[in-house]
Design a protein around this motif. Structure first.
Motif, PDB file in Angstrom:
ATOM      1  N   TYR A  35       9.268  -1.530  -8.894  1.00  0.00           N
ATOM      2  CA  TYR A  35       7.814  -1.535  -8.612  1.00  0.00           C
ATOM      3  C   TYR A  35       7.559  -1.549  -7.445  1.00  0.00           C
ATOM      4  CZ  TYR A  35       7.604  -6.557  -7.700  1.00  0.00           C
ATOM      5  OH  TYR A  35       7.621  -7.926  -7.027  1.00  0.00           O
ATOM      6  N   GLY A  36       6.360  -0.944  -6.898  1.00  0.00           N
ATOM      7  CA  GLY A  36       5.689  -1.314  -5.598  1.00  0.00           C
ATOM      8  C   GLY A  36       4.328  -1.709  -5.845  1.00  0.00           C
ATOM      9  N   SER A  37       3.963  -2.758  -4.925  1.00  0.00           N
ATOM     10  CA  SER A  37       2.596  -3.305  -5.261  1.00  0.00           C
ATOM     11  C   SER A  37       2.043  -3.897  -3.965  1.00  0.00           C
ATOM     12  CB  SER A  37       2.959  -4.666  -6.577  1.00  0.00           C
ATOM     13  OG  SER A  37       1.777  -4.867  -6.819  1.00  0.00           O
ATOM     14  N   THR A  38       0.930  -3.376  -3.738  1.00  0.00           N
ATOM     15  CA  THR A  38       0.286  -4.141  -2.533  1.00  0.00           C
ATOM     16  C   THR A  38      -0.610  -5.323  -2.748  1.00  0.00           C
ATOM     17  OG1 THR A  38       0.362  -1.828  -1.555  1.00  0.00           O
ATOM     18  CG2 THR A  38      -1.123  -3.289  -0.444  1.00  0.00           C
ATOM     19  N   THR A  39      -1.366  -5.288  -3.996  1.00  0.00           N
ATOM     20  CA  THR A  39      -2.150  -6.501  -4.399  1.00  0.00           C
ATOM     21  C   THR A  39      -1.895  -7.071  -5.544  1.00  0.00           C
ATOM     22  OG1 THR A  39      -3.714  -4.848  -5.411  1.00  0.00           O
ATOM     23  CG2 THR A  39      -4.349  -5.318  -3.137  1.00  0.00           C
ATOM     24  N   GLY A  40      -0.685  -6.654  -6.056  1.00  0.00           N
ATOM     25  CA  GLY A  40      -0.178  -7.500  -7.240  1.00  0.00           C
ATOM     26  C   GLY A  40      -0.285  -7.333  -8.495  1.00  0.00           C
ATOM     27  N   ASN A  41      -1.135  -6.078  -8.789  1.00  0.00           N
ATOM     28  CA  ASN A  41      -1.233  -5.630 -10.221  1.00  0.00           C
ATOM     29  C   ASN A  41      -0.008  -4.976 -11.002  1.00  0.00           C
ATOM     30  OD1 ASN A  41      -4.098  -6.170  -9.924  1.00  0.00           O
ATOM     31  ND2 ASN A  41      -4.863  -4.579  -9.225  1.00  0.00           N
ATOM     32  N   THR A  42       0.502  -4.298  -9.955  1.00  0.00           N
ATOM     33  CA  THR A  42       1.884  -3.490 -10.592  1.00  0.00           C
ATOM     34  C   THR A  42       2.842  -4.352 -10.807  1.00  0.00           C
ATOM     35  OG1 THR A  42       1.000  -1.557  -9.225  1.00  0.00           O
ATOM     36  CG2 THR A  42       3.171  -1.236 -10.463  1.00  0.00           C
ATOM     37  N   GLU A  43       2.817  -5.585  -9.944  1.00  0.00           N
ATOM     38  CA  GLU A  43       3.912  -6.610  -9.902  1.00  0.00           C
ATOM     39  C   GLU A  43       3.653  -7.263 -11.422  1.00  0.00           C
ATOM     40  OE1 GLU A  43       4.004  -9.325  -6.964  1.00  0.00           O
ATOM     41  OE2 GLU A  43       5.865 -10.267  -7.409  1.00  0.00           O
ATOM     42  N   CYS A  90       4.349   2.150 -10.217  1.00  0.00           N
ATOM     43  CA  CYS A  90       3.691   2.578  -8.831  1.00  0.00           C
ATOM     44  C   CYS A  90       2.452   2.933  -8.809  1.00  0.00           C
ATOM     45  CB  CYS A  90       4.660   3.604  -8.089  1.00  0.00           C
ATOM     46  SG  CYS A  90       4.000   4.477  -6.594  1.00  0.00           S
ATOM     47  N   PRO A  91       1.547   2.293  -8.033  1.00  0.00           N
ATOM     48  CA  PRO A  91       0.073   2.672  -8.092  1.00  0.00           C
ATOM     49  C   PRO A  91      -0.193   3.770  -7.174  1.00  0.00           C
ATOM     50  CG  PRO A  91       0.418   0.832  -6.882  1.00  0.00           C
ATOM     51  CD  PRO A  91       1.657   0.912  -7.581  1.00  0.00           C
ATOM     52  N   ALA A  92      -1.529   4.477  -7.283  1.00  0.00           N
ATOM     53  CA  ALA A  92      -1.798   5.254  -6.074  1.00  0.00           C
ATOM     54  C   ALA A  92      -2.936   4.765  -5.128  1.00  0.00           C
ATOM     55  CB  ALA A  92      -2.413   6.560  -6.792  1.00  0.00           C
ATOM     56  N   TYR A  93      -2.606   5.519  -4.090  1.00  0.00           N
ATOM     57  CA  TYR A  93      -3.364   4.573  -2.887  1.00  0.00           C
ATOM     58  C   TYR A  93      -4.015   5.836  -2.104  1.00  0.00           C
ATOM     59  CZ  TYR A  93      -2.799  -0.372  -3.472  1.00  0.00           C
ATOM     60  OH  TYR A  93      -2.994  -1.546  -4.005  1.00  0.00           O
ATOM     61  N   GLY A  94      -4.290   7.138  -2.617  1.00  0.00           N
ATOM     62  CA  GLY A  94      -4.848   8.061  -1.927  1.00  0.00           C
ATOM     63  C   GLY A  94      -6.365   8.100  -1.948  1.00  0.00           C
ATOM     64  N   THR A 117     -12.265   5.677 -11.045  1.00  0.00           N
ATOM     65  CA  THR A 117     -13.626   6.090 -10.305  1.00  0.00           C
ATOM     66  C   THR A 117     -12.751   7.254  -9.183  1.00  0.00           C
ATOM     67  OG1 THR A 117     -13.581   4.290  -8.772  1.00  0.00           O
ATOM     68  CG2 THR A 117     -14.907   4.226 -10.791  1.00  0.00           C
ATOM     69  N   TYR A 118     -11.349   6.836  -8.792  1.00  0.00           N
ATOM     70  CA  TYR A 118     -10.825   7.925  -8.097  1.00  0.00           C
ATOM     71  C   TYR A 118     -10.537   9.249  -8.660  1.00  0.00           C
ATOM     72  CZ  TYR A 118     -10.249   4.020  -4.704  1.00  0.00           C
ATOM     73  OH  TYR A 118     -10.121   3.135  -3.680  1.00  0.00           O
ATOM     74  N   GLU A 119     -10.350  10.329  -7.813  1.00  0.00           N
ATOM     75  CA  GLU A 119     -10.193  11.668  -8.401  1.00  0.00           C
ATOM     76  C   GLU A 119      -9.138  11.738  -9.109  1.00  0.00           C
ATOM     77  OE1 GLU A 119     -10.653  14.503  -5.245  1.00  0.00           O
ATOM     78  OE2 GLU A 119     -10.036  16.273  -6.600  1.00  0.00           O
TER      79      GLU A 119
END
Ligand code: FMN
Length: 148
Positions: free
Chosen positions: A8-16, A57-61, A97-99
């Motif tokens: 996994y990859g996670s910036t703010t912890g949700n995917t972790e 892996c979350p999206a960050y676009g 809410t993201y496209e």
């Protein structure tokens, strides 16, 4: 005992958190499950002897689909890898809410398929906090193991 690897990859912890929930469910189902932060993973891990590979892996676009930054680095190294029918599935938390809601899931499914992986089941996309979706996460994990 069947073996699963969760990367996994996670910036703010949700995917972790989600990876931990998937691991716990796999262990309930008598799988040996290893979890790796993508920053600790090697491309060769994808072809090691596991019965199941799970990628989180979350999206960050914004307008475009972008993978979480650590996962994006890993993704760049995947070209040329031969997955030879390795069973895999993808999961992510996201925000509808993201496209491109959890667009990272679609992007990774496509890439892993091109490399010869075998998609076991459609990716799991959770809108919001994975902690509120523990039942859905457990059911998805269970459904995968019944398909192996
Ligand atoms: C700049 C930015 C862009 C985002 N883009 C998307 C997106 O395109 N699609 C989506 O579903 N979620 C998007 N999100 C939401 C995150 O994917 C979501 O918060 C996720 O739970 C983060 O996972 P993490 O805590 O493991 O890093 C975005 C968040 C930020 C801050």
């Amino acid at each position: 005992m069947k073996k699963a690897l969760i990367i996994y990859g996670s910036t703010t912890g949700n995917t972790e958190d989600m990876a931990g929930m998937v691991k716990a469910e796999l262990e309930q189902l008598e799988f040996e499950a290893e979890v790796k932060d993508v920053t600790q993973a090697q491309v060769g891990d994808l072809t090691a002897e596991h019965d199941l590979l799970l990628l989180g892996c979350p999206a960050y676009g914004d307008d475009e689909i972008e993978l979480q930054e650590d996962f994006a680095d890993f993704y760049e190294k995947l070209n040329g890898l031969k997955l030879d029918g390795k069973p895999f599935a993808v999961f992510a938390p996201g925000d509808s809410t993201y496209e491109h809601f959890c667009g990272s899931v679609d992007m990774l499914e496509e890439k892993m398929g091109e490399l010869g992986g075998k998609l076991v089941t459609d990716g799991l996309k959770i809108d919001g906090d994975p902690g509120d979706a523990s039942g859905e996460i457990a059911d998805w994990t269970k459904s995968i193991t019944s398909l192996l």
